[in-house]
Design an enzyme around this catalytic site. Structure first.
Site, mmCIF file in Angstrom:
data_model
loop_
_atom_site.group_PDB
_atom_site.id
_atom_site.type_symbol
_atom_site.label_atom_id
_atom_site.label_comp_id
_atom_site.label_asym_id
_atom_site.label_seq_id
_atom_site.Cartn_x
_atom_site.Cartn_y
_atom_site.Cartn_z
ATOM 1 N N ASP A 1 0.771 -1.212 -0.004
ATOM 2 C CA ASP A 1 -0.074 0.049 -0.084
ATOM 3 C C ASP A 1 0.745 1.260 -0.054
ATOM 4 O O ASP A 1 2.112 1.239 0.245
ATOM 5 C CB ASP A 1 -0.907 -0.001 1.080
ATOM 6 N N HIS B 1 -7.624 -4.547 9.686
ATOM 7 C CA HIS B 1 -7.456 -4.224 8.155
ATOM 8 C C HIS B 1 -5.857 -5.212 7.787
ATOM 9 O O HIS B 1 -5.112 -5.207 8.747
ATOM 10 C CB HIS B 1 -7.423 -2.795 7.752
#
Ligand code: GLP
Length: 250
Positions: A66, A137
């Site tokens: 990410d 997450h």
């Protein structure tokens, strides 16, 4: 699948050995890399062992999970900066095969499509490292993300922004969006190693342990992967039932 170690150093040593074995078996391996404080001892140990054993990392390709939207690679809180500091500048990586989303890209949606495509062209990720957020997450796949998701742009939850604000001068400076590898991209990895350390991960790890595989807890998808390990230190494992603890450490 859940393995408990005495401390983060012991996990780092074990993961570093696994990565080195992977690289020695296949010197053009594709590694899926994560950022965050959990990974710091892992990269520290990997740098030390690669240097000591003279392991050739120049054939590797890496894809990071990410990146924040709005931060350039020179911003100290960008994940490209983190990776340079903790790994890429410390070992002889082929820099042009170290992939991260570009947080300043003009067309993030197009970039997302390309990123998933590049991973598929590389033959998928051999070993994917994962940390976990306090809300479960992985990458920046927040609760409710589809298990069929590919690389995509996400608005960050308030909880995640608050958790990550410790790295910034103030909460206002934490970006509101990020690009993350999707859960399907992650699950196509041949092996997954999820790591959680410290007391602040104890609650979510107990939930993960008990939880069915559900999109409400993104990390639970890892439990349905055929070749996954979840590594915890004693602190993160403190709410797990003791009789189920499986210890790898000698
Ligand atoms: C961030 C990252 C995740 C990481 C998580 C936990 O939100 N996007 O990939 O797993 O933080 O970070 P830490 O290891 O610092 O607790």
């Amino acid at each position: 699948m859940f393995y408990v170690f005495s401390n983060p150093q012991a996990i780092a040593e074990h993961v570093s050995e696994l990565l080195i074995a992977q690289i020695q078996k296949k010197n053009d391996s594709v590694l899926g890399l994560a950022t965050g404080s959990t990974m710091e001892p892992v990269y520290e140990k990997l740098c030390e062992q690669v240097a000591r054993l003279n392991v050739d990392v120049s054939g590797l390709t890496t894809f990071n999970l990410d990146e924040y939207i709005g931060l350039g690679s020179d911003h100290p809180q960008s994940y490209r900066y983190y990776m340079r500091q903790h790994l890429f500048n410390r070992l002889a990586f082929a820099q042009h095969r170290t992939f991260l989303p570009d947080g300043l890209c003009a067309d993030p949606v197009k970039q997302c499509e390309q990123y998933s495509g590049q991973i598929q062209q590389a033959g998928h990720i051999d070993v994917q490292l994962l940390g976990i957020g306090n809300n479960g997450h992985i990458g920046f796949n927040e609760p409710g993300t589809s298990f069929g998701s590919r690389t995509h742009v996400v608005p960050l939850t308030e909880q995640t922004r608050i958790d990550n604000s410790r790295f910034f001068d103030s909460l206002d400076e934490v970006p509101t969006k990020a690009i993350t590898l999707g859960l399907q991209d992650i699950m196509e990895s041949k092996q997954i190693i999820l790591i959680a350390t410290g007391t602040n991960k104890a609650q979510i790890m107990a939930e993960l342990y008990e939880s069915p595989v559900t999109e409400q807890l993104p990390a639970s998808v890892v439990k349905s992967h055929p070749n996954a390990m979840i590594l915890l230190d004693e602190q993160a494992a403190q709410f797990l039932p003791a009789e189920w603890r499986d210890t790898l450490e000698s």
